[in-house]
Design a protein around this motif. Structure first.
Motif, PDB file in Angstrom:
ATOM      1  N   UNK A  17     -19.778  12.948   9.793  1.00  0.00           N
ATOM      2  CA  UNK A  17     -18.403  12.534   9.501  1.00  0.00           C
ATOM      3  C   UNK A  17     -18.466  11.187   8.779  1.00  0.00           C
ATOM      4  N   UNK A  18     -17.724  11.080   7.690  1.00  0.00           N
ATOM      5  CA  UNK A  18     -17.783   9.887   6.843  1.00  0.00           C
ATOM      6  C   UNK A  18     -16.476   9.103   6.949  1.00  0.00           C
ATOM      7  N   UNK A  19     -16.629   7.787   6.774  1.00  0.00           N
ATOM      8  CA  UNK A  19     -15.447   6.937   6.718  1.00  0.00           C
ATOM      9  C   UNK A  19     -14.556   7.327   5.535  1.00  0.00           C
ATOM     10  N   UNK A  20     -15.170   7.804   4.470  1.00  0.00           N
ATOM     11  CA  UNK A  20     -14.395   8.197   3.285  1.00  0.00           C
ATOM     12  C   UNK A  20     -13.400   9.293   3.618  1.00  0.00           C
ATOM     13  N   UNK A  21     -13.825  10.272   4.426  1.00  0.00           N
ATOM     14  CA  UNK A  21     -12.933  11.375   4.784  1.00  0.00           C
ATOM     15  C   UNK A  21     -11.781  10.887   5.658  1.00  0.00           C
ATOM     16  N   UNK A  22     -12.090  10.001   6.611  1.00  0.00           N
ATOM     17  CA  UNK A  22     -11.028   9.447   7.457  1.00  0.00           C
ATOM     18  C   UNK A  22     -10.038   8.630   6.627  1.00  0.00           C
ATOM     19  N   UNK A  23     -10.578   7.881   5.658  1.00  0.00           N
ATOM     20  CA  UNK A  23      -9.720   7.066   4.797  1.00  0.00           C
ATOM     21  C   UNK A  23      -8.803   7.944   3.946  1.00  0.00           C
ATOM     22  N   UNK A  24      -9.364   8.990   3.316  1.00  0.00           N
ATOM     23  CA  UNK A  24      -8.562   9.867   2.473  1.00  0.00           C
ATOM     24  C   UNK A  24      -7.500  10.593   3.283  1.00  0.00           C
ATOM     25  N   UNK A  25      -7.874  11.111   4.458  1.00  0.00           N
ATOM     26  CA  UNK A  25      -6.903  11.813   5.307  1.00  0.00           C
ATOM     27  C   UNK A  25      -5.797  10.872   5.770  1.00  0.00           C
ATOM     28  N   UNK A  26      -6.182   9.680   6.225  1.00  0.00           N
ATOM     29  CA  UNK A  26      -5.175   8.716   6.670  1.00  0.00           C
ATOM     30  C   UNK A  26      -4.254   8.276   5.561  1.00  0.00           C
ATOM     31  N   UNK A  27      -4.810   8.111   4.358  1.00  0.00           N
ATOM     32  CA  UNK A  27      -3.985   7.677   3.239  1.00  0.00           C
ATOM     33  C   UNK A  27      -2.967   8.746   2.849  1.00  0.00           C
ATOM     34  N   UNK A  28      -3.381  10.015   2.831  1.00  0.00           N
ATOM     35  CA  UNK A  28      -2.456  11.099   2.498  1.00  0.00           C
ATOM     36  C   UNK A  28      -1.371  11.230   3.561  1.00  0.00           C
ATOM     37  N   UNK A  29      -1.758  11.136   4.833  1.00  0.00           N
ATOM     38  CA  UNK A  29      -0.771  11.222   5.916  1.00  0.00           C
ATOM     39  C   UNK A  29       0.224  10.073   5.828  1.00  0.00           C
ATOM     40  N   UNK A  30      -0.280   8.876   5.539  1.00  0.00           N
ATOM     41  CA  UNK A  30       0.610   7.719   5.415  1.00  0.00           C
ATOM     42  C   UNK A  30       1.584   7.896   4.255  1.00  0.00           C
ATOM     43  N   UNK A  31       1.123   8.454   3.138  1.00  0.00           N
ATOM     44  CA  UNK A  31       2.019   8.696   2.006  1.00  0.00           C
ATOM     45  C   UNK A  31       3.108   9.702   2.376  1.00  0.00           C
ATOM     46  N   UNK A  32       2.747  10.731   3.136  1.00  0.00           N
ATOM     47  CA  UNK A  32       3.741  11.714   3.570  1.00  0.00           C
ATOM     48  C   UNK A  32       4.791  11.047   4.456  1.00  0.00           C
ATOM     49  N   UNK A  33       4.331  10.202   5.381  1.00  0.00           N
ATOM     50  CA  UNK A  33       5.267   9.511   6.277  1.00  0.00           C
ATOM     51  C   UNK A  33       6.183   8.577   5.488  1.00  0.00           C
ATOM     52  N   UNK A  34       5.622   7.857   4.511  1.00  0.00           N
ATOM     53  CA  UNK A  34       6.422   6.944   3.700  1.00  0.00           C
ATOM     54  C   UNK A  34       7.469   7.710   2.896  1.00  0.00           C
ATOM     55  N   UNK A  35       7.094   8.844   2.308  1.00  0.00           N
ATOM     56  CA  UNK A  35       8.050   9.651   1.567  1.00  0.00           C
ATOM     57  C   UNK A  35       9.132  10.197   2.487  1.00  0.00           C
ATOM     58  N   UNK A  36       8.749  10.581   3.696  1.00  0.00           N
ATOM     59  CA  UNK A  36       9.713  11.080   4.671  1.00  0.00           C
ATOM     60  C   UNK A  36      10.712   9.981   5.037  1.00  0.00           C
ATOM     61  N   UNK A  37      10.217   8.751   5.225  1.00  0.00           N
ATOM     62  CA  UNK A  37      11.101   7.623   5.538  1.00  0.00           C
ATOM     63  C   UNK A  37      12.079   7.362   4.400  1.00  0.00           C
ATOM     64  N   UNK A  38      11.583   7.371   3.159  1.00  0.00           N
ATOM     65  CA  UNK A  38      12.457   7.138   2.011  1.00  0.00           C
ATOM     66  C   UNK A  38      13.541   8.200   1.903  1.00  0.00           C
ATOM     67  N   UNK A  39      13.146   9.463   2.068  1.00  0.00           N
ATOM     68  CA  UNK A  39      14.111  10.560   1.979  1.00  0.00           C
ATOM     69  C   UNK A  39      15.155  10.463   3.078  1.00  0.00           C
ATOM     70  N   UNK A  40      14.711  10.082   4.265  1.00  0.00           N
ATOM     71  CA  UNK A  40      15.652   9.959   5.381  1.00  0.00           C
ATOM     72  C   UNK A  40      16.627   8.813   5.150  1.00  0.00           C
TER      73      UNK A  40
END
Length: 297
Positions: free
Chosen positions: A109-132
């Motif tokens: 398991x690589x830090x790169x994978x955790x970083x990419x997954x966390x970044x995508x999830x954070x972008x989804x949450x941010x977009x959800x907040x903006x839409x709300x």
């Protein structure tokens, strides 16, 4: 169904509620574009994403958007978040180099994978907040007027701008109505012995069918009633129409637009500097000067 807040307008007298819906849509686009700008340097991406998260939390506090309702509305996203984590962590990628934990000689398991997954999830949450924030502070009809105003140039090519705006308006207007209708039908079916929460796949499928069919019938009936009401009032989509409430650009909109442009300009500048390959030392000093952070992050 009451946990779903998308499309539900909350009537408050806040700074965000008083903004022009056309301005809010433009600011929404600017912020979404800023969110999707990804940098080569991890620390830059993480710090800017964290700054966006703090900024959007502040926007939600100003707009009086309920955090409890936000978390309840995100229940349907947990499966998507889990799926993203699984894909990025357990599917190997030859570009990953920073190892975190190794199971055996063939898998790690690589830090790169955790970083990419966390970044995508954070972008989804941010977009959800903006839409709300947008849907909670803007009336559906005002959103329709804003969309119609932005589509006005399409009238030159004879695009049905008003018909499209009216369709959008009706769709936005009936989102809360259909949610309430779904809640009513579910309670009625549960009183007749239908169990939506327990049972196998076949039983749940039958329960969903008992919900969907009455909901479709109710929606068709409502559409027929709406069509008859519009026809009885002489509605003509091709006629020249006036609006009861005209949208105006105020000083609040100017302040909000300048802040959004400053945020977008700053993130875009850092993105360009990142892409043209500015040396790390100069980049860190530039980032420190703008955000006042510790360069040893």
């Amino acid at each position: 169904m009451n946990n779903l807040t998308f499309g539900r307008y909350s009537p408050y007298n806040t700074f965000t509620h008083k903004l022009d819906p056309r301005n809010k849509l433009f600011i929404l686009v600017l912020l979404i574009v800023s969110i999707f700008l990804q940098f080569h340097i991890w620390s830059t991406t993480i710090l800017i994403s964290a700054a966006f998260l703090i900024l959007f939390i502040l926007f939600m506090l100003i707009s009086k958007v309920s955090f409890i309702q936000l978390f309840k509305s995100m229940k349907s996203m947990w499966f998507l978040i889990f799926f993203i984590l699984v894909v990025y962590i357990f599917i190997p990628n030859n570009n990953y180099t920073h190892e975190w934990y190794r199971f055996n000689a063939h898998y790690a398991i690589y830090w790169d994978s955790l970083y990419q997954a966390g970044y995508i999830i954070l972008r989804i949450i941010l977009m959800f907040c903006l839409t709300m924030i947008l849907t909670s502070t803007t009336k559906p009809m005002d959103l329709t007027y804003a969309f119609e105003w932005y589509m006005t140039p399409l009238k030159i090519v004879r695009f049905p701008v008003h018909e499209t705006a009216m369709t959008l308006s009706i769709a936005l207007r009936f989102i809360p109505t259909l949610l309430d209708e779904t809640e009513r039908i579910m309670k009625a079916q549960e009183s007749r012995g239908v169990d939506f929460a327990h049972g196998g796949l076949g039983k749940k499928f039958k329960a969903i069918i008992s919900l969907i069919i009455p909901l479709f019938v109710s929606a068709i009936q409502r559409s027929e009633e709406l069509s008859d009401a519009m026809e009885a009032r002489g509605y003509d989509p091709r006629a020249k129409r006036t609006k009861y409430r005209k949208l105006t650009f105020s000083w609040r909109d100017a302040i909000a637009l300048l802040v959004a442009l400053a945020i977008f300009g700053g993130v875009l500048y850092l993105f360009i500097m990142d892409r043209i390959g500015i040396p790390n030392e100069q980049y860190i000093r530039l980032f420190e000067w703008i955000f006042k952070i510790n360069p040893g992050f």
